[in-house]
Design a protein around this motif. Structure first.
Motif, mmCIF file in Angstrom:
data_model
loop_
_atom_site.group_PDB
_atom_site.id
_atom_site.type_symbol
_atom_site.label_atom_id
_atom_site.label_comp_id
_atom_site.label_asym_id
_atom_site.label_seq_id
_atom_site.Cartn_x
_atom_site.Cartn_y
_atom_site.Cartn_z
ATOM 1 N N SER A 20 0.035 84.571 -22.368
ATOM 2 C CA SER A 20 0.562 83.361 -21.746
ATOM 3 C C SER A 20 1.352 82.601 -22.803
ATOM 4 O O SER A 20 0.825 81.748 -23.523
ATOM 5 C CB SER A 20 -0.585 82.492 -21.207
ATOM 6 O OG SER A 20 -0.078 81.354 -20.547
ATOM 7 N N VAL A 56 4.743 80.421 -24.288
ATOM 8 C CA VAL A 56 5.652 79.338 -23.915
ATOM 9 C C VAL A 56 6.881 79.421 -24.812
ATOM 10 O O VAL A 56 6.769 79.358 -26.044
ATOM 11 C CB VAL A 56 4.987 77.956 -24.061
ATOM 12 C CG1 VAL A 56 5.978 76.852 -23.693
ATOM 13 C CG2 VAL A 56 3.738 77.873 -23.189
ATOM 14 N N GLU A 106 12.648 75.700 -26.722
ATOM 15 C CA GLU A 106 13.894 75.274 -26.089
ATOM 16 C C GLU A 106 15.017 76.157 -26.630
ATOM 17 O O GLU A 106 15.130 76.367 -27.835
ATOM 18 C CB GLU A 106 14.149 73.798 -26.403
ATOM 19 C CG GLU A 106 15.159 73.134 -25.494
ATOM 20 C CD GLU A 106 16.589 73.413 -25.933
ATOM 21 O OE1 GLU A 106 17.467 73.582 -25.056
ATOM 22 O OE2 GLU A 106 16.815 73.470 -27.158
ATOM 23 N N SER A 140 13.202 83.339 -27.110
ATOM 24 C CA SER A 140 13.628 82.033 -26.599
ATOM 25 C C SER A 140 15.133 81.857 -26.702
ATOM 26 O O SER A 140 15.764 81.232 -25.839
ATOM 27 C CB SER A 140 12.923 80.915 -27.379
ATOM 28 O OG SER A 140 11.517 81.010 -27.250
ATOM 29 N N TYR A 186 7.021 85.517 -22.010
ATOM 30 C CA TYR A 186 7.874 84.333 -22.194
ATOM 31 C C TYR A 186 8.662 83.995 -20.926
ATOM 32 O O TYR A 186 9.452 83.048 -20.926
ATOM 33 C CB TYR A 186 8.847 84.564 -23.354
ATOM 34 C CG TYR A 186 8.214 84.409 -24.720
ATOM 35 C CD1 TYR A 186 7.793 83.161 -25.171
ATOM 36 C CD2 TYR A 186 8.034 85.507 -25.556
ATOM 37 C CE1 TYR A 186 7.212 83.012 -26.424
ATOM 38 C CE2 TYR A 186 7.454 85.372 -26.808
ATOM 39 C CZ TYR A 186 7.044 84.123 -27.233
ATOM 40 O OH TYR A 186 6.461 83.976 -28.481
ATOM 41 N N GLU A 187 8.464 84.803 -19.878
ATOM 42 C CA GLU A 187 9.151 84.618 -18.595
ATOM 43 C C GLU A 187 10.668 84.647 -18.772
ATOM 44 O O GLU A 187 11.406 83.834 -18.210
ATOM 45 C CB GLU A 187 8.693 83.319 -17.918
ATOM 46 C CG GLU A 187 7.197 83.297 -17.633
ATOM 47 C CD GLU A 187 6.733 82.042 -16.903
ATOM 48 O OE1 GLU A 187 7.490 81.542 -16.061
ATOM 49 O OE2 GLU A 187 5.617 81.576 -17.184
ATOM 50 N N SER A 216 8.272 85.883 -14.147
ATOM 51 C CA SER A 216 7.168 84.976 -13.815
ATOM 52 C C SER A 216 6.200 85.635 -12.845
ATOM 53 O O SER A 216 4.975 85.506 -12.981
ATOM 54 C CB SER A 216 7.711 83.681 -13.211
ATOM 55 O OG SER A 216 8.546 83.007 -14.112
#
Length: 402
Positions: free
Chosen positions: A194, A196, A199, A299, A324-325, A372
């Motif tokens: 999971s 994240v 930006e 990212s 990281y979807e 996702s």
């Protein structure tokens, strides 16, 4: 229930290290099972010297070196533990060279009444040809390689109580090509963390990538079946129609081959090919990417590519993309695995890869939810629960080794 895990395992306080993705896989799996209150021990590889310690409330026993004698060290430790389940992680030559791949079957035989084995790769002997042999850095005749895979895998699946694979595609290979009873095989997807993402623009600034570029990422060890020739040729075609595109090549040298002269020559050939085909300002050859920077690269990217020539295992780097979807595209080597996601696939040709990239950058919204959705199906908590259910199917059997 007492479980003994036989695997490679990362050093203390780390997870993603060079050498093998199985180590990080095992840590994610075992720590996800820990919440289920089962007693677990990890029988794993020596880092500096043999040792036993507790980490994450787990009993970690570093007892073997990656060489043929590993089965003796592991067998002795398993006798001390007398676990209800022995879960062995398997990948070709995971415990050393090709000799250890053959020897692993005897460890499985000794503990056959308790063994659950996870096969991280399944090779269909009928698909082995001269190209496959060459891509996997072998000079042996095709018939010998086919025979070797049967000799390695058949006893492993025959003597184990349960066999775990990561995709239904691999299950079908075991049934059709190795004659394994379907009831013996359990499909548990490769878990994804999971994660994240940072930006995007901040990540690009740290990596010195243009904020307006269309960034394509490749990550993984440089091995033949990863399709790096296709990666270079396909992106070279795409670069002709999108001068704003940048390919980041995170292709590290494989740790098992870093002293192999032929392999190093091939690695240099790929670097030279990229320099010749792709305009200088449209690619960066980063080599091995440290675990502390993996998140930055995913990212900063718009999409990652997996132009593999064959699907012999689940892809660790692809699991990062899902975690990281982030969108990703794959060659038709994965057609049986991602049949329900045809928009991810491209034929194994430079033109087809370039066309798919062009479509992606023109229709990004079509790709926004795919990773996702996959992530929700492949969480480590889900993987841990399904693995425990595999253990529970054999705990009523007679225990002990012979």
């Amino acid at each position: 229930m007492k479980v003994a895990h036989v695997t490679l395992y990362p050093p203390k306080n780390s997870k993603h290290t060079s050498g093998s993705g199985v180590a990080s896989y095992s840590k994610n799996l075992i720590t996800s099972i820990q919440a289920s209150a089962h007693t677990q021990s990890v029988v794993c590889n020596v880092i500096d010297s043999p040792e036993q310690y507790a980490e994450d409330s787990l009993d970690v026993r570093r007892v073997f070196v990656k060489k043929p004698s590993f089965i003796i060290a592991v067998h002795k430790e398993l006798k001390k533990l007398d676990a209800d389940v022995v879960h062995i992680q398997q990948e070709l030559a995971l415990y050393g060279g090709i000799v250890t791949a053959f020897l692993l079957q005897w460890l499985v035989f000794l503990w056959r009444k308790k063994v659950v084995i996870t096969l991280h790769g399944v090779v269909d002997p009928s698909k082995i040809d001269a190209k496959f042999v060459n891509e996997n850095n072998s000079r042996l005749p095709v018939w010998i390689v086919k025979l070797a895979f049967r000799i390695i895998y058949t006893p492993l699946v025959k003597w184990s109580q349960k066999v775990i694979v990561h995709e239904h595609y691999f299950k079908s290979i075991l049934i059709k090509s190795y004659g394994v009873d379907a009831k013996k095989i359990i499909v548990v997807p490769h878990g994804v963390e999971s994660l994240v993402a940072f930006e995007k623009q901040n990540a690009r600034e740290k990596l010195q990538l243009s904020k307006n570029a269309d960034v394509v990422l490749f990550m993984g060890y440089a091995t033949g079946y990863k399709g790096i020739d296709l990666l270079i040729e396909g992106f070279g075609e795409y670069a002709k129609i999108n001068r704003n595109a940048v390919l980041v090549i995170g292709a590290g040298k494989h740790p098992k081959l870093h002293d192999n002269e032929a392999y190093l020559k091939e690695y240099q050939r790929l670097q030279d090919k990229a320099a010749k085909i792709i305009p200088a300002g449209q690619y960066r050859w980063e080599g091995f990417i440290d675990e502390t920077e993996i998140g930055l690269y995913y990212s900063a990217s718009d999409v990652s590519l997996y132009p593999y020539t064959t699907a012999i295992s689940s892809s660790g780097p692809m699991s990062f993309a899902i975690g990281y979807e982030k969108p990703f595209l794959v060659s038709t080597a994965f057609a049986d695995i991602f049949a329900q996601y045809p928009h991810l696939l491209f034929e194994r040709s430079p033109e087809a890869m370039a066309t798919r990239l062009d479509y992606f950058f023109s229709h990004r919204n079509e790709y926004s939810e795919t990773s996702s959705l996959m992530k929700s199906e492949r969480t480590w908590s889900n993987v841990g629960q399904r693995t425990v259910r595999a253990y529970e199917t054999i705990t009523g059997l007679e225990s002990g080794s012979e």
